[in-house]
Design a protein around this motif. Structure first.
Motif, mmCIF file in Angstrom:
data_model
loop_
_atom_site.group_PDB
_atom_site.id
_atom_site.type_symbol
_atom_site.label_atom_id
_atom_site.label_comp_id
_atom_site.label_asym_id
_atom_site.label_seq_id
_atom_site.Cartn_x
_atom_site.Cartn_y
_atom_site.Cartn_z
ATOM 1 N N ALA A 1 26.423 55.851 -12.187
ATOM 2 C CA ALA A 1 27.109 57.010 -11.628
ATOM 3 C C ALA A 1 26.183 58.212 -11.713
ATOM 4 C CB ALA A 1 28.404 57.279 -12.379
ATOM 5 N N ASP A 2 26.093 58.954 -10.649
ATOM 6 C CA ASP A 2 25.228 60.121 -10.610
ATOM 7 C C ASP A 2 25.835 61.121 -9.638
ATOM 8 O OD1 ASP A 2 23.048 61.777 -11.130
ATOM 9 O OD2 ASP A 2 21.636 60.113 -11.074
ATOM 10 N N TRP A 3 25.161 62.234 -9.425
ATOM 11 C CA TRP A 3 25.730 63.270 -8.590
ATOM 12 C C TRP A 3 24.637 64.071 -7.903
ATOM 13 C CZ3 TRP A 3 26.799 62.580 -13.766
ATOM 14 C CH2 TRP A 3 26.048 63.355 -14.670
ATOM 15 N N VAL A 4 25.053 64.770 -6.854
ATOM 16 C CA VAL A 4 24.184 65.708 -6.159
ATOM 17 C C VAL A 4 24.669 67.112 -6.488
ATOM 18 C CG1 VAL A 4 23.663 64.101 -4.289
ATOM 19 C CG2 VAL A 4 25.607 65.669 -4.061
ATOM 20 N N ASP A 5 23.775 68.069 -6.423
ATOM 21 C CA ASP A 5 24.172 69.455 -6.662
ATOM 22 C C ASP A 5 25.225 69.868 -5.637
ATOM 23 O OD1 ASP A 5 22.462 69.753 -8.777
ATOM 24 O OD2 ASP A 5 20.842 70.611 -7.575
ATOM 25 N N ASP A 6 26.222 70.589 -6.105
ATOM 26 C CA ASP A 6 27.337 70.924 -5.227
ATOM 27 C C ASP A 6 27.863 72.316 -5.555
ATOM 28 O OD1 ASP A 6 29.368 70.639 -3.340
ATOM 29 O OD2 ASP A 6 30.726 69.683 -4.764
ATOM 30 N N PRO A 7 27.070 73.351 -5.305
ATOM 31 C CA PRO A 7 27.491 74.707 -5.667
ATOM 32 C C PRO A 7 28.573 75.241 -4.739
ATOM 33 C CG PRO A 7 25.421 74.778 -4.477
ATOM 34 C CD PRO A 7 25.733 73.318 -4.674
ATOM 35 N N ASP A 8 29.424 76.088 -5.303
ATOM 36 C CA ASP A 8 30.441 76.794 -4.527
ATOM 37 C C ASP A 8 30.297 78.276 -4.861
ATOM 38 O OD1 ASP A 8 32.622 77.940 -3.364
ATOM 39 O OD2 ASP A 8 34.110 76.597 -4.239
ATOM 40 N N PRO A 9 29.644 79.047 -4.011
ATOM 41 C CA PRO A 9 29.337 80.447 -4.349
ATOM 42 C C PRO A 9 30.565 81.320 -4.543
ATOM 43 C CG PRO A 9 28.867 79.986 -2.039
ATOM 44 C CD PRO A 9 29.141 78.677 -2.680
ATOM 45 N N ASP A 10 31.728 80.909 -4.005
ATOM 46 C CA ASP A 10 32.936 81.717 -4.128
ATOM 47 C C ASP A 10 33.731 81.414 -5.394
ATOM 48 O OD1 ASP A 10 32.382 82.836 -1.673
ATOM 49 O OD2 ASP A 10 33.570 81.371 -0.576
ATOM 50 N N ASP A 11 33.314 80.417 -6.132
ATOM 51 C CA ASP A 11 34.099 79.952 -7.277
ATOM 52 C C ASP A 11 33.546 80.554 -8.565
ATOM 53 O OD1 ASP A 11 35.010 78.173 -9.499
ATOM 54 O OD2 ASP A 11 35.970 77.110 -7.851
ATOM 55 N N PRO A 12 34.376 81.168 -9.412
ATOM 56 C CA PRO A 12 33.861 81.815 -10.619
ATOM 57 C C PRO A 12 33.309 80.859 -11.664
ATOM 58 C CG PRO A 12 36.261 81.874 -10.564
ATOM 59 C CD PRO A 12 35.819 81.383 -9.227
ATOM 60 N N VAL A 13 33.724 79.591 -11.658
ATOM 61 C CA VAL A 13 33.191 78.642 -12.646
ATOM 62 C C VAL A 13 32.452 77.476 -11.994
ATOM 63 C CG1 VAL A 13 34.883 79.214 -14.415
ATOM 64 C CG2 VAL A 13 35.396 77.401 -12.772
ATOM 65 N N GLY A 14 32.751 77.190 -10.740
ATOM 66 C CA GLY A 14 32.017 76.154 -10.012
ATOM 67 C C GLY A 14 32.405 74.735 -10.342
ATOM 68 N N ILE A 15 33.412 74.547 -11.202
ATOM 69 C CA ILE A 15 33.846 73.198 -11.589
ATOM 70 C C ILE A 15 34.821 72.668 -10.548
ATOM 71 C CG2 ILE A 15 35.114 71.880 -13.335
ATOM 72 C CD1 ILE A 15 34.146 73.982 -15.378
ATOM 73 N N LYS A 16 34.670 71.398 -10.171
ATOM 74 C CA LYS A 16 35.597 70.790 -9.215
ATOM 75 C C LYS A 16 36.518 69.754 -9.848
ATOM 76 C CE LYS A 16 33.457 71.411 -4.694
ATOM 77 N NZ LYS A 16 33.017 70.732 -3.461
ATOM 78 N N GLY A 17 36.177 69.236 -10.996
ATOM 79 C CA GLY A 17 37.013 68.213 -11.620
ATOM 80 C C GLY A 17 36.483 66.828 -11.341
ATOM 81 N N ILE A 18 36.415 66.001 -12.393
ATOM 82 C CA ILE A 18 35.783 64.680 -12.246
ATOM 83 C C ILE A 18 36.635 63.541 -12.797
ATOM 84 C CG2 ILE A 18 33.457 65.645 -12.305
ATOM 85 C CD1 ILE A 18 33.292 64.876 -15.239
ATOM 86 N N GLY A 19 37.818 63.836 -13.317
ATOM 87 C CA GLY A 19 38.586 62.804 -14.005
ATOM 88 C C GLY A 19 39.134 61.712 -13.115
ATOM 89 N N GLU A 20 39.304 62.013 -11.821
ATOM 90 C CA GLU A 20 39.992 61.047 -10.957
ATOM 91 C C GLU A 20 39.172 60.533 -9.783
ATOM 92 O OE1 GLU A 20 44.525 62.326 -11.002
ATOM 93 O OE2 GLU A 20 43.203 64.031 -11.307
ATOM 94 N N ILE A 21 38.183 61.300 -9.342
ATOM 95 C CA ILE A 21 37.488 60.901 -8.121
ATOM 96 C C ILE A 21 36.745 59.577 -8.281
ATOM 97 C CG2 ILE A 21 35.380 62.217 -8.643
ATOM 98 C CD1 ILE A 21 35.282 62.809 -5.584
ATOM 99 N N GLY A 22 36.379 59.204 -9.516
ATOM 100 C CA GLY A 22 35.702 57.929 -9.717
ATOM 101 C C GLY A 22 36.545 56.725 -9.340
ATOM 102 N N VAL A 23 37.881 56.883 -9.393
ATOM 103 C CA VAL A 23 38.779 55.797 -8.986
ATOM 104 C C VAL A 23 38.814 55.663 -7.474
ATOM 105 C CG1 VAL A 23 41.140 54.905 -9.145
ATOM 106 C CG2 VAL A 23 40.216 56.322 -10.989
ATOM 107 N N VAL A 24 38.734 56.802 -6.793
ATOM 108 C CA VAL A 24 38.996 56.846 -5.358
ATOM 109 C C VAL A 24 37.898 56.116 -4.589
ATOM 110 C CG1 VAL A 24 39.463 58.362 -3.397
ATOM 111 C CG2 VAL A 24 40.129 59.068 -5.707
ATOM 112 N N GLY A 25 38.300 55.216 -3.731
ATOM 113 C CA GLY A 25 37.355 54.489 -2.890
ATOM 114 C C GLY A 25 36.724 53.276 -3.533
#
Length: 710
Positions: A646-670
């Protein structure tokens, strides 16, 4: 250790690998869970559940049981304290299963009908098993299937854009297929447990839950108490996955301590958890895709049926997965539900997205085969510029980057697209892929940060670490916000006295808590900048992110990912072995690479288990489960799990104050879809019903002659 594939430099504590702060305590046994903390004069409650699927309790023969050694009380609908039932919680009208022993009605097998309380757990269990309960039984219906005559569409469960039927009629290529997923259960390692006692006029509960403040507020409403009169703590939690909200065990412990005036603990058995703490509803889904000859989508129609109980509505919104995925001229989604004499389903890791992705991503694979287009190229051809249904701009969308990086590392370019041609002896080999997406949400939370006189900092927030590493991640976030080393941070969590905070759910716990901690830390630094020194009691700053969450810009926020799997299928036994899996994700700012990788891989293992193993079976005659335990309910064991990356690509969100998207569930999806697509590639036979068991493989092979559909 996993590193990012992008080039953004990592500074400070966030983004560097840190072992769990409580890791040593957990592996040495020093960490105490709700069911094992000692209390003086502790009594033990044991639940008695209904054995009929519909009817009424005629009598509870408690007198013989009360005469048994150690038995202190038998609570049931005839003698239990009255509870408040007309209230609304944060998540709406509560499941009536929490309104325990308030009437004689029985809506399903496993409904609580009595609680036996005794001096020891063994005495309580023996007495509970001896308790005779008589019923007036009624005819029940537990049969779930697509097109059930009782199905209906709840308000807000249908969306549309354009004319799907017109676009399907004009399409050169059409996929119209039915997909099913079975009933699935959370089964966390730690069972649900709670101790309740009265302490100086205040109800104190030590519970295993995903949100102590939420549980405290609901207990206060049930028992007609002021919110400040209830304190709930949940220091360590051994897994939750959506099951550890307010559940009957905590209500019963509070009820029993109120009656007996001594501490009472209630622990659910594994079998009891199958009916009392929620589960994933089975689904029957129809997906229709219409495309031009070059694979460009004209129509996407995703319809999903699920079940709920007769006493409470819960909808498994599987069709909603399509909302953020692919561009098309016309879209239609609908989630229908049927009320049956079964327990109420609930949120289960990646609710909606897990079963919905299996159906849609399998259908995309079928469309790719019909069009003669590579599955990744097909997805790229239908990549949207804005939300396909909402029309909102994406905050960031690096789905194709995930596929590009994943295909490079997985060796996708070397894949022979023809199904059923790769073989190693008796093993047929195949590879598959699927997309993943999960919404990025946040909820208001409060936090307090104290600068101590000794140069350390104490953070207080009603967060919950359910095994995700949240305690450690929040420490890193606080360290960066305070410009201090992590070892100077003391993180205190899971105590309802710390104030309102989001539960650990929806992949938005750490994101929501991080906002609150960051805001409090910024305020504290401003106070410290004024000088004057730190008094003995310290200096404290508090935050409430309600306004900040409400002011977040209107964009469509999702985490995305690409799943890859290779399988081997034994053409003589039907056995499927997953040989390797790879997941590449775009999930915002990764706080702790060490625990993040564990979350992604854990989700992928869950998807593997969903694809090949998990299936709760209900007996139509009795209305109850067959094999409601970890012997009868199968999930992936160590030997079933291959090497997973499991790995990731950089995924910045300039409008977000913390930039966290959440990772607890997406690993199940797909993940389940990627495996199912790989099985098709290996055998040439499409499996649309989960789990893909060996018997189903053999029957499908025989019926299709390896050249058709199953």
């Amino acid at each position: 250790m996993t590193t990012t594939t992008g080039t953004t430099a990592v500074t400070g504590a966030v983004g560097t690998a840190h072992s769990r702060l409580e890791g040593r305590d957990k592996v040495t046994g020093a960490a105490r869970y709700a069911g094992e903390i000692p209390f003086a004069e502790l009594a033990h409650g044991w639940l008695v559940l209904s054995s009929v699927a519909r009817g009424r309790v005629r009598s509870v023969e408690s007198a013989p049981v009360l005469a048994m050694p150690g038995v202190l009380a038998v609570l049931h609908h005839g003698n239990a304290p009255r509870l408040e039932t007309a209230y609304t919680s944060v998540f709406g009208i509560p499941d009536p299963v929490l309104q325990l022993f308030q009437h004689d009605r029985v809506p399903y097998v496993g409904w609580p009908v009595a609680l036996v309380v005794a001096e020891t757990s063994e005495q309580a269990r023996e007495a509970a098993e001896a308790l005779v309960v008589e019923y007036d039984e009624q005819t029940h219906d537990v049969a779930f299937f697509a097109g059930h005559s009782g199905s209906y569409t709840p308000e807000g469960s249908e969306t549309g854009k354009g004319d799907v039927e017109t676009e399907l009629a004009a399409s050169a290529v059409v996929v119209d297929a039915q997909y099913t997923t079975p009933e699935e259960h959370h089964s966390p390692m730690e069972p649900h447990a709670a101790m309740a006692r009265w302490d100086n006029g205040r109800l104190e509960v030590v519970d295993s839950n995903q949100g102590s403040r939420f549980v405290a507020d609901e207990l206060a409403k049930l028992f007609s108490l002021d919110a400040d009169s209830v304190r709930v703590r949940s220091e360590h939690v051994g897994g939750g996955f959506g099951s550890k909200a307010t559940r009957p065990h905590a209500v019963l412990a509070a009820m029993a301590t109120t009656v007996l005036h001594r501490p009472v603990r209630v622990v659910l058995t594994r079998r009891q958890m199958f009916s009392l703490v929620g589960y994933r509803s089975p689904t029957a889904q129809r997906v229709r895709l219409g495309a031009d000859a070059d694979g460009r989508l004209r129509a996407v129609d995703h319809q999903s049926d699920s079940l709920t109980s007769t006493v409470h509505e819960f909808v498994e919104r599987s069709a909603d997965f399509e909302h953020a995925m692919y561009d098309a001229t016309a879209h239609h989604t609908v989630n229908r539900v049927v009320r049956l004499d079964v327990p109420t389903p609930s949120w289960m890791r990646a609710p909606g997205e897990a079963p919905g992705s299996f159906a849609l991503e399998s259908a995309l694979d079928e469309l790719a085969a019909k069009c003669g287009i590579d599955p990744i190229a097909l997805r790229a051809r239908n990549e949207p510029d804005v939300g396909p249904v909402s029309g909102l701009p994406f905050s960031s969308r690096r789905l194709l980057d995930c596929f590009h990086e994943g295909s490079r590392r997985f060796g996708w370019a070397d894949r022979d697209p023809r199904p059923g041609v790769r073989r190693e002896g008796r093993w047929l080999l195949g590879t598959g892929t699927a997309a993943a997406a999960f919404p990025t949400l946040s909820a208001p939370s409060t936090a307090a940060v104290t600068a101590e006189a000794d140069g350390t900092f104490t953070v207080r927030i009603t967060a919950a670490d359910i095994g995700t590493g949240a305690r450690t991640a929040l420490t890193l976030i606080a360290a960066d916000a305070l410009e201090a080393e992590p070892k100077r941070i003391r993180m205190r969590i899971a105590d309802s006295d710390f104030g309102q905070a989001m539960i650990a759910g929806g992949s938005m716990g750490t994101r929501s808590w991080a906002w609150a901690i960051r805001a409090a830390a910024i305020e504290l630094r401003a106070q410290l900048a004024l000088g004057g020194g730190i008094p003995a009691e310290g200096i404290t700053a508090r935050s409430d992110t309600s306004a900040a969450v409400g002011a977040l810009s209107q964009k469509e926020r999702h985490a995305f990912g690409a799943q890859f799997a290779e399988v081997a299928v034994d053409d003589t036994t039907g056995e499927i072995r997953v040989r390797r899996m790879l997941g590449i994700f775009a999930a915002g700012r990764i706080v702790n690479p060490l625990t993040a990788r564990g979350q992604f891989i854990g989700g992928m293992v869950w998807g593997l288990s969903m694809a090949l193993h998990e299936e709760a079976v209900r007996d139509q005659a009795s209305g109850g489960h067959v094999g409601a335990d970890l012997a009868g309910y199968h999930f992936a064991a160590h030997a079933d799990v291959p090497p997973i990356e499991a790995d990731w690509v950089d995924d910045p969100d300039p409008d977000d104050p913390v930039g966290i998207k959440g990772i607890g569930e997406i690993g199940v999806v797909g993940a389940a879809a990627a495996i199912a697509n790989a099985v098709w590639h290996a055998t040439g036979v499409r499996h649309r019903d989960l789990p893909i068991r060996p018997d189903r493989v053999l029957l499908a092979q025989a019926a299709a002659g390896r050249d058709g559909d199953a």
